[in-house]
Motif scaffolding. Structure first.
Motif, PDB file in Angstrom:
ATOM      1  N   LEU A 112       0.876  -1.183  -0.133  1.00 33.54           N
ATOM      2  CA  LEU A 112       0.072   0.080   0.082  1.00 33.54           C
ATOM      3  C   LEU A 112       0.870   1.170   0.005  1.00 33.54           C
ATOM      4  O   LEU A 112       0.534   2.229  -0.756  1.00 33.54           O
ATOM      5  CB  LEU A 112      -0.893   0.100   1.108  1.00 33.54           C
ATOM      6  CG  LEU A 112      -1.745   1.142   1.336  1.00 33.54           C
ATOM      7  CD1 LEU A 112      -2.704   1.626   0.324  1.00 33.54           C
ATOM      8  CD2 LEU A 112      -2.536   1.028   2.749  1.00 33.54           C
ATOM      9  N   LEU A 113       1.884   1.101   0.811  1.00 35.43           N
ATOM     10  CA  LEU A 113       2.978   2.374   0.835  1.00 35.43           C
ATOM     11  C   LEU A 113       3.463   2.588  -0.545  1.00 35.43           C
ATOM     12  O   LEU A 113       3.587   3.947  -0.758  1.00 35.43           O
ATOM     13  CB  LEU A 113       3.803   2.384   2.055  1.00 35.43           C
ATOM     14  CG  LEU A 113       3.132   2.281   3.422  1.00 35.43           C
ATOM     15  CD1 LEU A 113       4.294   2.169   4.376  1.00 35.43           C
ATOM     16  CD2 LEU A 113       2.226   3.262   3.590  1.00 35.43           C
ATOM     17  N   ASP A 114       3.807   1.501  -1.268  1.00 35.21           N
ATOM     18  CA  ASP A 114       4.603   1.643  -2.399  1.00 35.21           C
ATOM     19  C   ASP A 114       3.409   2.270  -3.477  1.00 35.21           C
ATOM     20  O   ASP A 114       3.732   3.225  -4.285  1.00 35.21           O
ATOM     21  CB  ASP A 114       5.039   0.265  -3.006  1.00 35.21           C
ATOM     22  CG  ASP A 114       6.309  -0.357  -2.302  1.00 35.21           C
ATOM     23  OD1 ASP A 114       6.619   0.641  -1.420  1.00 35.21           O
ATOM     24  OD2 ASP A 114       6.649  -1.596  -2.136  1.00 35.21           O
ATOM     25  N   ALA A 115       2.200   1.867  -3.462  1.00 34.22           N
ATOM     26  CA  ALA A 115       1.226   2.348  -4.262  1.00 34.22           C
ATOM     27  C   ALA A 115       0.876   4.110  -3.895  1.00 34.22           C
ATOM     28  O   ALA A 115       0.637   4.460  -4.854  1.00 34.22           O
ATOM     29  CB  ALA A 115      -0.069   1.484  -4.172  1.00 34.22           C
ATOM     30  N   LEU A 116       0.951   4.174  -2.662  1.00 33.23           N
ATOM     31  CA  LEU A 116       0.856   5.679  -2.540  1.00 33.23           C
ATOM     32  C   LEU A 116       1.774   6.412  -2.878  1.00 33.23           C
ATOM     33  O   LEU A 116       1.524   7.546  -3.258  1.00 33.23           O
ATOM     34  CB  LEU A 116       0.414   5.793  -0.955  1.00 33.23           C
ATOM     35  CG  LEU A 116      -0.684   5.327  -0.402  1.00 33.23           C
ATOM     36  CD1 LEU A 116      -0.687   5.150   1.412  1.00 33.23           C
ATOM     37  CD2 LEU A 116      -1.997   5.526  -0.855  1.00 33.23           C
ATOM     38  N   SER A 117       3.047   5.830  -2.812  1.00 34.18           N
ATOM     39  CA  SER A 117       4.167   6.659  -3.430  1.00 34.18           C
ATOM     40  C   SER A 117       4.267   6.708  -4.894  1.00 34.18           C
ATOM     41  O   SER A 117       4.635   7.979  -5.377  1.00 34.18           O
ATOM     42  CB  SER A 117       5.607   5.846  -2.816  1.00 34.18           C
ATOM     43  OG  SER A 117       5.739   5.852  -1.642  1.00 34.18           O
ATOM     44  N   GLU A 118       3.559   5.902  -5.546  1.00 31.30           N
ATOM     45  CA  GLU A 118       3.527   6.023  -7.098  1.00 31.30           C
ATOM     46  C   GLU A 118       2.620   6.887  -7.166  1.00 31.30           C
ATOM     47  O   GLU A 118       2.593   7.878  -8.047  1.00 31.30           O
ATOM     48  CB  GLU A 118       3.184   4.533  -7.412  1.00 31.30           C
ATOM     49  CG  GLU A 118       4.130   3.610  -7.568  1.00 31.30           C
ATOM     50  CD  GLU A 118       3.757   2.247  -7.725  1.00 31.30           C
ATOM     51  OE1 GLU A 118       2.605   2.228  -8.764  1.00 31.30           O
ATOM     52  OE2 GLU A 118       4.380   1.371  -7.958  1.00 31.30           O
ATOM     53  N   LEU A 119       1.450   7.078  -6.397  1.00 34.49           N
ATOM     54  CA  LEU A 119       0.525   7.990  -6.651  1.00 34.49           C
ATOM     55  C   LEU A 119       0.815   9.484  -6.301  1.00 34.49           C
ATOM     56  O   LEU A 119       0.746  10.750  -6.869  1.00 34.49           O
ATOM     57  CB  LEU A 119      -0.646   7.764  -5.566  1.00 34.49           C
ATOM     58  CG  LEU A 119      -2.148   8.685  -5.758  1.00 34.49           C
ATOM     59  CD1 LEU A 119      -2.663   8.679  -7.121  1.00 34.49           C
ATOM     60  CD2 LEU A 119      -3.065   8.206  -4.661  1.00 34.49           C
ATOM     61  N   ARG A 120       2.019   9.659  -5.286  1.00 30.86           N
ATOM     62  CA  ARG A 120       2.646  10.768  -4.780  1.00 30.86           C
ATOM     63  C   ARG A 120       3.461  11.270  -6.123  1.00 30.86           C
ATOM     64  O   ARG A 120       3.244  12.587  -6.479  1.00 30.86           O
ATOM     65  CB  ARG A 120       3.350  10.756  -3.725  1.00 30.86           C
ATOM     66  CG  ARG A 120       4.286  11.757  -3.408  1.00 30.86           C
ATOM     67  CD  ARG A 120       5.219  11.538  -2.317  1.00 30.86           C
ATOM     68  NE  ARG A 120       6.125  12.704  -2.174  1.00 30.86           N
ATOM     69  CZ  ARG A 120       7.424  12.563  -1.939  1.00 30.86           C
ATOM     70  NH1 ARG A 120       8.051  11.513  -2.332  1.00 30.86           N
ATOM     71  NH2 ARG A 120       8.078  13.747  -1.523  1.00 30.86           N
ATOM     72  N   ASN A 121       3.893  10.527  -6.904  1.00 32.85           N
ATOM     73  CA  ASN A 121       4.960  10.796  -7.935  1.00 32.85           C
ATOM     74  C   ASN A 121       4.266  11.214  -9.094  1.00 32.85           C
ATOM     75  O   ASN A 121       4.576  11.909  -9.907  1.00 32.85           O
ATOM     76  CB  ASN A 121       5.589   9.357  -8.549  1.00 32.85           C
ATOM     77  CG  ASN A 121       6.739   9.055  -7.411  1.00 32.85           C
ATOM     78  OD1 ASN A 121       7.238   9.960  -6.586  1.00 32.85           O
ATOM     79  ND2 ASN A 121       7.245   7.770  -7.539  1.00 32.85           N
ATOM     80  N   VAL A 122       2.680  11.002  -9.032  1.00 31.42           N
ATOM     81  CA  VAL A 122       2.017  11.683 -10.477  1.00 31.42           C
ATOM     82  C   VAL A 122       1.360  13.011  -9.781  1.00 31.42           C
ATOM     83  O   VAL A 122       0.366  13.327 -10.673  1.00 31.42           O
ATOM     84  CB  VAL A 122       0.976  10.631 -10.736  1.00 31.42           C
ATOM     85  CG1 VAL A 122       1.539   9.483 -11.680  1.00 31.42           C
ATOM     86  CG2 VAL A 122      -0.148  10.232  -9.865  1.00 31.42           C
ATOM     87  N   GLY A 123       1.561  13.446  -8.644  1.00 30.23           N
ATOM     88  CA  GLY A 123       1.201  14.713  -8.182  1.00 30.23           C
ATOM     89  C   GLY A 123       0.331  14.924  -7.082  1.00 30.23           C
ATOM     90  O   GLY A 123      -0.204  15.824  -6.860  1.00 30.23           O
ATOM     91  N   MET A 124       0.065  13.822  -6.392  1.00 30.57           N
ATOM     92  CA  MET A 124      -0.964  13.800  -5.244  1.00 30.57           C
ATOM     93  C   MET A 124      -0.566  13.923  -3.949  1.00 30.57           C
ATOM     94  O   MET A 124       0.522  13.114  -3.611  1.00 30.57           O
ATOM     95  CB  MET A 124      -2.256  12.834  -5.217  1.00 30.57           C
ATOM     96  CG  MET A 124      -3.022  12.954  -6.383  1.00 30.57           C
ATOM     97  SD  MET A 124      -4.220  11.720  -6.324  1.00 30.57           S
ATOM     98  CE  MET A 124      -5.433  12.420  -4.995  1.00 30.57           C
ATOM     99  N   ASN A 125      -0.715  14.712  -3.196  1.00 28.81           N
ATOM    100  CA  ASN A 125      -0.239  14.579  -1.539  1.00 28.81           C
ATOM    101  C   ASN A 125      -0.937  13.363  -1.027  1.00 28.81           C
ATOM    102  O   ASN A 125      -2.076  13.219  -1.534  1.00 28.81           O
ATOM    103  CB  ASN A 125      -0.651  16.043  -0.923  1.00 28.81           C
ATOM    104  CG  ASN A 125      -0.106  17.091  -1.218  1.00 28.81           C
ATOM    105  OD1 ASN A 125       0.865  17.298  -1.045  1.00 28.81           O
ATOM    106  ND2 ASN A 125      -1.166  18.115  -1.867  1.00 28.81           N
ATOM    107  N   ILE A 126      -0.364  12.681  -0.166  1.00 24.59           N
ATOM    108  CA  ILE A 126      -1.000  11.532   0.423  1.00 24.59           C
ATOM    109  C   ILE A 126      -1.113  11.869   2.206  1.00 24.59           C
ATOM    110  O   ILE A 126       0.004  12.164   2.737  1.00 24.59           O
ATOM    111  CB  ILE A 126      -0.133  10.185   0.450  1.00 24.59           C
ATOM    112  CG1 ILE A 126       0.044  10.216  -1.076  1.00 24.59           C
ATOM    113  CG2 ILE A 126      -0.795   9.169   1.023  1.00 24.59           C
ATOM    114  CD1 ILE A 126      -1.052   9.959  -2.004  1.00 24.59           C
ATOM    115  N   VAL A 127      -2.246  11.771   2.674  1.00 24.61           N
ATOM    116  CA  VAL A 127      -2.311  11.703   4.100  1.00 24.61           C
ATOM    117  C   VAL A 127      -2.850  10.550   4.851  1.00 24.61           C
ATOM    118  O   VAL A 127      -3.874  10.150   4.247  1.00 24.61           O
ATOM    119  CB  VAL A 127      -3.304  13.042   4.619  1.00 24.61           C
ATOM    120  CG1 VAL A 127      -3.422  13.186   5.868  1.00 24.61           C
ATOM    121  CG2 VAL A 127      -2.784  14.372   3.903  1.00 24.61           C
ATOM    122  N   LEU A 128      -2.053  10.008   5.791  1.00 27.69           N
ATOM    123  CA  LEU A 128      -2.820   8.829   6.443  1.00 27.69           C
ATOM    124  C   LEU A 128      -3.176   9.311   7.867  1.00 27.69           C
ATOM    125  O   LEU A 128      -2.249  10.168   8.548  1.00 27.69           O
ATOM    126  CB  LEU A 128      -1.527   7.696   6.527  1.00 27.69           C
ATOM    127  CG  LEU A 128      -1.016   7.060   5.321  1.00 27.69           C
ATOM    128  CD1 LEU A 128      -0.021   6.062   5.898  1.00 27.69           C
ATOM    129  CD2 LEU A 128      -2.233   6.493   4.631  1.00 27.69           C
TER     130      LEU A 128
END
Length: 169
Positions: A112-128
């Motif tokens: 999940l953290l890897d997928a969230l990092s990929e999402l970050r790389n396309v320009g999204m902030n991530i908040v857990l």
């Protein structure tokens, strides 16, 4: 770069409210705690696989959102444990043998953290967002003890999340 933020604390202190202040957020509400809030949200994930697929879908098309909020990481962890145990036909995380279940859990949560990092790389902030609990802590060279706030997650998962985040609040 967009931020990877972890916000944790006891129930009712405003963690979700704080996360809703990030730019154009969309919530994956794993526990139903944002029902009273006027925020965009995905369908509530029914399983760990479903949660991962929602993140994957957002990676393909952010739908104009700038921030993904997972509310909460500890309830996401519950989905992960349920799926791990179901796939391996175990009654619980302890059923894997001495410490193995927690290692498998950390490995799976890392996906999940890897997928969230990929999402970050396309320009999204991530908040857990996560709940917190207290634990009695004693310093070996001091007398007495004190309560320490910590993430309400299994130790290996909590360590991964703290290392992953740019900010742990």
């Amino acid at each position: 770069m967009p931020q990877r933020v972890v916000i944790y604390g006891p129930e009712g202190v405003g963690k979700s409210k704080a996360a809703s202040q990030f730019p154009r957020p969309v919530f994956i509400d794993t526990e139903g705690s944002t029902e009273h809030m006027d925020v965009a949200r995905t369908p509530r994930p029914s399983s760990w696989s479903h949660l991962l697929s929602i993140v994957g879908e957002l990676k393909r098309d952010t739908h104009g959102f700038s921030t993904l909020v997972i509310d909460t990481a500890d309830w996401a962890q519950r989905l992960c444990i349920t799926e791990l145990c179901s796939k391996q036909q175990k009654d619980g995380i302890e059923g894997f043998g001495y410490g193995k279940g927690y290692t498998y859990l950390a490995e799976e949560f890392g996906k999940l953290l890897d997928a969230l990092s990929e999402l970050r790389n396309v320009g999204m902030n991530i908040v857990l967002v996560a709940h917190a609990n207290t634990r009695k802590f004693e310093l070996p060279e001091e007398e007495g003890s004190f309560d320490k706030w910590e993430l309400k997650l299994e130790k290996k998962v909590a360590s991964l999340i703290k290392e992953w985040g740019d900010m742990v609040l």
